[in-house]
Scaffold this motif. Sequence first.
Motif, PDB file in Angstrom:
ATOM      1  N   SER A  98       0.503  -0.860  -0.309  1.00 42.05           N
ATOM      2  CA  SER A  98      -0.268  -0.127  -0.107  1.00 42.05           C
ATOM      3  C   SER A  98       0.717   1.980   0.192  1.00 42.05           C
ATOM      4  CB  SER A  98      -0.913   0.351   0.625  1.00 42.05           C
ATOM      5  OG  SER A  98      -1.808  -1.300   1.051  1.00 42.05           O
ATOM      6  N   ASN A 100       2.095   5.026  -1.764  1.00 42.52           N
ATOM      7  CA  ASN A 100       1.299   5.613  -2.439  1.00 42.52           C
ATOM      8  C   ASN A 100       2.296   6.508  -2.713  1.00 42.52           C
ATOM      9  OD1 ASN A 100      -1.785   5.058  -2.645  1.00 42.52           O
ATOM     10  ND2 ASN A 100      -1.137   4.554  -0.218  1.00 42.52           N
ATOM     11  N   ASP A 101       3.603   7.137  -2.307  1.00 48.45           N
ATOM     12  CA  ASP A 101       4.037   8.000  -3.132  1.00 48.45           C
ATOM     13  C   ASP A 101       4.945   7.688  -4.273  1.00 48.45           C
ATOM     14  OD1 ASP A 101       6.367   9.935  -3.236  1.00 48.45           O
ATOM     15  OD2 ASP A 101       5.810  10.769  -1.283  1.00 48.45           O
ATOM     16  N   SER A 126      -5.081  -0.047  -2.943  1.00 45.60           N
ATOM     17  CA  SER A 126      -4.619   0.818  -1.907  1.00 45.60           C
ATOM     18  C   SER A 126      -2.845   1.210  -2.585  1.00 45.60           C
ATOM     19  CB  SER A 126      -5.012   0.720  -0.462  1.00 45.60           C
ATOM     20  OG  SER A 126      -6.370   0.977  -0.627  1.00 45.60           O
ATOM     21  N   SER A 127      -2.696   1.774  -4.032  1.00 43.87           N
ATOM     22  CA  SER A 127      -1.142   1.080  -4.530  1.00 43.87           C
ATOM     23  C   SER A 127      -1.160   2.855  -5.684  1.00 43.87           C
ATOM     24  CB  SER A 127      -0.851   0.255  -4.998  1.00 43.87           C
ATOM     25  OG  SER A 127      -0.852  -0.712  -3.717  1.00 43.87           O
ATOM     26  N   PHE A 128       0.292   2.791  -5.149  1.00 46.74           N
ATOM     27  CA  PHE A 128       0.368   4.301  -6.989  1.00 46.74           C
ATOM     28  C   PHE A 128       0.386   3.242  -7.833  1.00 46.74           C
ATOM     29  CE2 PHE A 128       3.885   0.435  -6.029  1.00 46.74           C
ATOM     30  CZ  PHE A 128       3.904   0.263  -7.050  1.00 46.74           C
ATOM     31  N   SER A 193       3.267   0.705   4.227  1.00 48.41           N
ATOM     32  CA  SER A 193       2.030   1.901   3.574  1.00 48.41           C
ATOM     33  C   SER A 193       3.593   3.230   4.794  1.00 48.41           C
ATOM     34  CB  SER A 193       1.463   2.117   4.002  1.00 48.41           C
ATOM     35  OG  SER A 193       0.756   3.722   4.429  1.00 48.41           O
TER      36      SER A 193
END
Length: 239
Positions: A98, A100-101, A126-128, A193
């Motif tokens: 997860s 995201n950046d 919920s990932s990049f 995360s």
Amino acid sequence: MSVKETNFIFGLHSSLGAILNKNRTIKKIVCTAEVYEKNKIFFEKVKNIKIKILNRKQIDLLTAEKVHQGIVVYCEKLSNKTITDIKKEEDLIIILDSLNDTQNVGAIIRTAYAFGIETIIYSKHSSFEINPFLIKSASGAFEKVKLIEVINLNKAINFLKKKNFWIVCLDKDSENEISSVPSDLKKAVILGSESKGIKKLLLENCDFRISIKIKKSEIFDSLNVSNAAAITLYEFRKK
């Protein structure tokens, strides 16, 4: 999110990486005269491809960004890889839970390639998103590392265990250091995360929980995930 088609790649190293990747289908290259002259040896490797020379302001307008470094490559996205594409000789891989950046993920890809990592597994949910900024952050390494998207990380972990991988998670609350993991094991390292860490079910499925000992304060109590990845991979490869 799922891998979306990359319409263009910008940034010098990422663009040259795409140009030199035999698995890439290059459609068009746009660059400044300066970039072309300095890297002519690489452009000459791409046959029958349109190369358009523009100035930097024109490329600014084309990309709506100013971080292109004077080059944009239009190409087809790479073919998707699956977990069965992991080679028998691979002994160290990365799992991203997860994240995201895109800057962090790009930095992790670059670090992974530097330490001979061929595979990174990540969750579809919920990932990049794979986009030009992530590819630029990887500085050419995106073309060299397999990014494998899976729906269920726990199922992926169970698959890896059957292939003799031991699962190692970076957990800031663990008292065990990296040295506690035997050096002769095939390892899959989970990085969590930036805000929530590794999910509970994944932690429970790990064989080793380790942490990097740092000076903690009321300001922060953990490292940036890309820095933690670099330290962990260095220590494992050192062994």
